[in-house]
Design an enzyme around this catalytic site. Sequence first.
Site, PDB file in Angstrom:
ATOM      1  N   ASP A   1      -6.689  -5.923   7.748  1.00  0.00           N
ATOM      2  CA  ASP A   1      -7.954  -5.573   7.492  1.00  0.00           C
ATOM      3  C   ASP A   1      -8.670  -5.199   6.297  1.00  0.00           C
ATOM      4  O   ASP A   1      -9.397  -5.722   5.719  1.00  0.00           O
ATOM      5  CB  ASP A   1      -8.435  -4.695   8.420  1.00  0.00           C
TER       6      ASP A   1
ATOM      7  N   GLY B   1     -14.192  -3.156  16.089  1.00  0.00           N
ATOM      8  CA  GLY B   1     -13.330  -4.125  15.804  1.00  0.00           C
ATOM      9  C   GLY B   1     -13.533  -4.923  14.805  1.00  0.00           C
ATOM     10  O   GLY B   1     -13.110  -6.001  14.331  1.00  0.00           O
ATOM     11  N   LEU B   2     -14.800  -4.375  13.934  1.00  0.00           N
ATOM     12  CA  LEU B   2     -15.452  -5.259  12.949  1.00  0.00           C
ATOM     13  C   LEU B   2     -14.873  -4.622  11.425  1.00  0.00           C
ATOM     14  O   LEU B   2     -15.591  -5.124  10.369  1.00  0.00           O
ATOM     15  CB  LEU B   2     -16.941  -5.476  13.167  1.00  0.00           C
TER      16      LEU B   2
ATOM     17  N   ALA C   1     -13.745  -1.441   5.514  1.00  0.00           N
ATOM     18  CA  ALA C   1     -14.501  -1.595   4.543  1.00  0.00           C
ATOM     19  C   ALA C   1     -14.998  -0.668   3.625  1.00  0.00           C
ATOM     20  O   ALA C   1     -15.234  -0.614   2.393  1.00  0.00           O
ATOM     21  CB  ALA C   1     -15.980  -2.437   5.347  1.00  0.00           C
TER      22      ALA C   1
ATOM     23  N   SER D   1     -15.258  -1.620  10.152  1.00  0.00           N
ATOM     24  CA  SER D   1     -16.210  -0.746   9.232  1.00  0.00           C
ATOM     25  C   SER D   1     -15.149   0.334   8.541  1.00  0.00           C
ATOM     26  O   SER D   1     -15.621   0.769   7.537  1.00  0.00           O
ATOM     27  CB  SER D   1     -16.938  -0.014  10.362  1.00  0.00           C
ATOM     28  N   SER D   2     -14.006   0.799   9.244  1.00  0.00           N
ATOM     29  CA  SER D   2     -13.367   1.919   8.426  1.00  0.00           C
ATOM     30  C   SER D   2     -12.551   1.173   7.436  1.00  0.00           C
ATOM     31  O   SER D   2     -12.488   1.656   6.052  1.00  0.00           O
ATOM     32  CB  SER D   2     -12.409   2.533   9.625  1.00  0.00           C
TER      33      SER D   2
ATOM     34  N   PRO E   1     -21.365  -2.293  12.517  1.00  0.00           N
ATOM     35  CA  PRO E   1     -21.009  -1.152  13.868  1.00  0.00           C
ATOM     36  C   PRO E   1     -19.702  -0.884  13.847  1.00  0.00           C
ATOM     37  O   PRO E   1     -18.654  -1.444  13.438  1.00  0.00           O
ATOM     38  CB  PRO E   1     -21.258  -2.397  14.964  1.00  0.00           C
TER      39      PRO E   1
HETATM   40  C1  MEV Z   1      -7.380  -4.217  14.161  1.00  0.00           C
HETATM   41  O1  MEV Z   1      -8.368  -4.650  13.609  1.00  0.00           O
HETATM   42  C2  MEV Z   1      -6.100  -5.282  13.959  1.00  0.00           C
HETATM   43  C3  MEV Z   1      -4.809  -4.735  14.593  1.00  0.00           C
HETATM   44  O2  MEV Z   1      -3.849  -5.873  14.458  1.00  0.00           O
HETATM   45  C4  MEV Z   1      -4.138  -3.732  13.991  1.00  0.00           C
HETATM   46  C5  MEV Z   1      -3.645  -3.905  12.412  1.00  0.00           C
HETATM   47  O3  MEV Z   1      -3.364  -5.032  12.059  1.00  0.00           O
HETATM   48  O4  MEV Z   1      -3.368  -3.198  11.693  1.00  0.00           O
HETATM   49  C6  MEV Z   1      -4.867  -4.451  16.059  1.00  0.00           C
END
Ligand code: MEV
Length: 305
Positions: free
Chosen positions: A141, A96-97, A102, A99-100, A92
């Site tokens: 990420d 916050g999962l 990955a 996707s970008s 999705p």
């Molecule tokens: C975003 O998935 C995680 C954050 O800590 C940003 C980052 O670490 O680059 C909010």
Amino acid sequence: MRAASAPGKAILLGEHFVVHGTGALLCAIGRRARVTCSGGTAGAVRVRSAYGDEEVPAASAISSVTAHHRPVVQVAREAGGGLDVSVESDIPAGVGLGSSSACCVAAAGAILGGAAAGAPAAIAAALRAERTVFAAASGADTAACAAGGVIAFSGGSHEACEAPPRASLVVASTGRAHTTADVVASVRRRAESDAARFGSLCERVAGLVDDARAALRSGDLVALGRHMAENQECLAGIGVSDAGLDRLVRAASATSYGAKLTGAGRGGCVIALVDASNAARTLKAVRGAGAEAFESEMGARGLGA
Ligand code: MEV
């Protein structure tokens, strides 16, 4: 034709604070992005994805490329261009999962080829790509999506951690997308306006990350869930939780080992730590609170075929 895939990610502890130098714990989840590439028009890059079909001539500035395609174009240009790239994903987007991230990792794996697959070169290329749309990205990420499993990320590098064998995550979405760069920028303003308070929250989160690593080593889900719940308090303290996330955290906390938002917050998803004894009840609880939810393995395989 070359292909690679990479998993999405969940942050178990440490989001936002990791941008300010604190460590974080992340795991790969059981949803993936897949990138395939083949030769195309010399110099140009063509990208096909759920966001459309875009042909980018060699002379176009990277900033003029659609934001969703920019990271992939960046990787393709580093390889000399002349590529047709296609992106598919069941992660999705915008919640916050990862996707970008990955997509960046899978693009690096597919476009740079076997020598870079899973290697630091792929992680570095993926991070350069991600920074074309989110300049302040910590790199946590992309490291999690490339390495897979469970990782501890700190200071730009990562180490593999034990994945508790029985544990999984319930991932519950508020259904509201966020823009990570905007939420990160607002946290930076807050950090600058109250440096002392932000500094003490960073110290608290650093301690929680260390304690959570110890809980992972001993397979203590009760302790790990408690540290995640305490991390949620710190995230609420910097203003990135909201009413929708709080409602899902409350619903999941009653049945799971611990729950928190994951990723940037202000919309997006909550994760709850579960095992076979409480996964079904937790899924029911968050769905009852209005979430779209699924159960994910904790520590899926990283960049690969
Ligand atoms: C975003 O998935 C995680 C954050 O800590 C940003 C980052 O670490 O680059 C909010």
